[in-house]
Design a protein around this motif. Sequence first.
Motif, PDB file in Angstrom:
ATOM      1  N   GLN A  21       9.400   4.210  25.949  1.00 15.00           N
ATOM      2  CA  GLN A  21       8.739   5.435  26.401  1.00 15.00           C
ATOM      3  C   GLN A  21       9.730   6.363  27.096  1.00 15.00           C
ATOM      4  O   GLN A  21       9.772   7.570  26.823  1.00 15.00           O
ATOM      5  N   LEU A  22      10.523   5.806  27.994  1.00 19.42           N
ATOM      6  CA  LEU A  22      11.486   6.613  28.729  1.00 19.42           C
ATOM      7  C   LEU A  22      12.536   7.205  27.787  1.00 19.42           C
ATOM      8  O   LEU A  22      12.988   8.344  27.967  1.00 19.42           O
ATOM      9  N   THR A  23      12.929   6.442  26.778  1.00 21.26           N
ATOM     10  CA  THR A  23      13.867   6.952  25.775  1.00 21.26           C
ATOM     11  C   THR A  23      13.255   8.134  25.034  1.00 21.26           C
ATOM     12  O   THR A  23      13.914   9.153  24.796  1.00 21.26           O
ATOM     13  N   TRP A  24      11.987   7.996  24.668  1.00 19.69           N
ATOM     14  CA  TRP A  24      11.310   9.081  23.960  1.00 19.69           C
ATOM     15  C   TRP A  24      11.249  10.320  24.830  1.00 19.69           C
ATOM     16  O   TRP A  24      11.524  11.437  24.370  1.00 19.69           O
ATOM     17  N   TYR A  25      10.904  10.163  26.106  1.00 21.57           N
ATOM     18  CA  TYR A  25      10.750  11.316  26.982  1.00 21.57           C
ATOM     19  C   TYR A  25      12.063  12.069  27.187  1.00 21.57           C
ATOM     20  O   TYR A  25      12.042  13.251  27.532  1.00 21.57           O
ATOM     21  N   ARG A  26      13.186  11.406  26.966  1.00 19.93           N
ATOM     22  CA  ARG A  26      14.468  12.099  27.104  1.00 19.93           C
ATOM     23  C   ARG A  26      14.609  13.203  26.061  1.00 19.93           C
ATOM     24  O   ARG A  26      15.423  14.109  26.225  1.00 19.93           O
ATOM     25  N   ARG A  27      13.828  13.132  24.989  1.00 22.54           N
ATOM     26  CA  ARG A  27      13.866  14.182  23.973  1.00 22.54           C
ATOM     27  C   ARG A  27      12.959  15.363  24.337  1.00 22.54           C
ATOM     28  O   ARG A  27      12.793  16.275  23.541  1.00 22.54           O
ATOM     29  N   MET A  28      12.346  15.296  25.521  1.00 22.06           N
ATOM     30  CA  MET A  28      11.435  16.349  25.974  1.00 22.06           C
ATOM     31  C   MET A  28      12.000  16.927  27.274  1.00 22.06           C
ATOM     32  O   MET A  28      11.552  16.599  28.371  1.00 22.06           O
ATOM     33  N   PRO A  29      13.001  17.798  27.174  1.00 24.43           N
ATOM     34  CA  PRO A  29      13.719  18.260  28.361  1.00 24.43           C
ATOM     35  C   PRO A  29      12.898  19.105  29.321  1.00 24.43           C
ATOM     36  O   PRO A  29      13.333  19.374  30.440  1.00 24.43           O
ATOM     37  N   TYR A  30      11.707  19.527  28.895  1.00 24.69           N
ATOM     38  CA  TYR A  30      10.868  20.355  29.745  1.00 24.69           C
ATOM     39  C   TYR A  30      10.031  19.522  30.732  1.00 24.69           C
ATOM     40  O   TYR A  30       9.271  20.080  31.531  1.00 24.69           O
ATOM     41  N   ILE A  31      10.132  18.198  30.694  1.00 19.83           N
ATOM     42  CA  ILE A  31       9.399  17.367  31.647  1.00 19.83           C
ATOM     43  C   ILE A  31      10.004  17.546  33.041  1.00 19.83           C
ATOM     44  O   ILE A  31      11.215  17.472  33.217  1.00 19.83           O
ATOM     45  N   GLN A  32       9.158  17.768  34.032  1.00 19.24           N
ATOM     46  CA  GLN A  32       9.577  17.828  35.435  1.00 19.24           C
ATOM     47  C   GLN A  32       9.254  16.469  36.062  1.00 19.24           C
ATOM     48  O   GLN A  32       8.100  16.071  36.144  1.00 19.24           O
ATOM     49  N   TRP A  33      10.288  15.759  36.494  1.00 19.50           N
ATOM     50  CA  TRP A  33      10.091  14.385  36.960  1.00 19.50           C
ATOM     51  C   TRP A  33       9.830  14.330  38.463  1.00 19.50           C
ATOM     52  O   TRP A  33      10.467  15.034  39.248  1.00 19.50           O
ATOM     53  N   PHE A  34       8.896  13.461  38.833  1.00 19.41           N
ATOM     54  CA  PHE A  34       8.559  13.199  40.222  1.00 19.41           C
ATOM     55  C   PHE A  34       8.749  11.699  40.477  1.00 19.41           C
ATOM     56  O   PHE A  34       8.107  10.878  39.815  1.00 19.41           O
ATOM     57  N   GLU A  35       9.602  11.370  41.419  1.00 20.50           N
ATOM     58  CA  GLU A  35       9.918   9.957  41.650  1.00 20.50           C
ATOM     59  C   GLU A  35       8.976   9.328  42.669  1.00 20.50           C
ATOM     60  O   GLU A  35       8.720   9.889  43.744  1.00 20.50           O
TER      61      GLU A  35
END
Length: 318
Positions: free
Chosen positions: A265-279
């Motif tokens: 899943q995390l690998t896939w999300y790397r192809r979506m650069p518009y995601i704003q991540w919250f830790e």
Amino acid sequence: MKGQVITIVGPTASGKTALSVRLAKRLGTCVISGDAFQVYRGMDIGTAKVTPEEADGVPHYLVDCLDPRESWTAGRFCELAGEIIARENAAGRVPILCGGTGLYVQSLLEGYTFLPKGEGAKSRWHVVCAARGADALRDELLRRGVAEADIPADPQRRIRLLEVMDLGGGTAGKSSGRVYAGPVAGIAMDRVWLYERINERVDRMMAAGLADEVRRLLDAGVPRDAPSMRGIGYRETAAALAGEMTLAEAAERIKTNTRHFAKRQLTWYRRMPYIQWFERKRGENEEMWYHTIEQTIISQIEGDRHGRKNEFTGHISE
């Protein structure tokens, strides 16, 4: 832009459901499931489907509405989710897409057009695999820039990845842009803590009766090789019920496979650069964390409504 939707993504067991429900209650809107398996009726425990108590009165769509003998595709998901978003937007509401299946979420947000099965882009990789084997798919993915470690072992997943890349254009790591406005928020957390949460969730599933759930599905005539039964938790438990391993061994395999799935899943999300991540951090005040991300997303939505620039998308609403 087709419309506006708030999207919540993140690896399994990261807390997407709880955040989505809280946001929906504050905004007076609904949640659309972006999960490939929660759509199936009778598959509740193994999919971590939202319970009535967890939903707390918030309407959830594309959950519990398909017979497990049927197939559910990204194309059908995009069609129905698009209809729900349009309807909610027309009523002045911004729905929340709660997604765990990267293919579904990316396809919707980037407006992929899926071709019918048969001749065309969706079928040619099946033909290649049948004629030249899964290694040919691997070679093509490498040629397109996918890292060796990111290539799925399962040939069907390789086919699906190539189909998505065909439909979206470009190579791995590149986005074709978005057709829906609105924040796309990702939940991130320490890998060790995430894996602990995954292991604990699997233990709860087993204690809640996952084996009985799978047995009921099989007794009802759902084939072991049905698409719905390929989900993690179901295929391992079905194997245990068939005597191929013990339930304890199945539980350990589910944990391992779920951890691997979280990495994919995390690998896939790397192809979506518009995601704003919250830790999320272990030991932090959970209520404060939820409040912070809620306020950020809500203020962003209000900014869109008043013509201010959306820092998540760069879109300026009319």
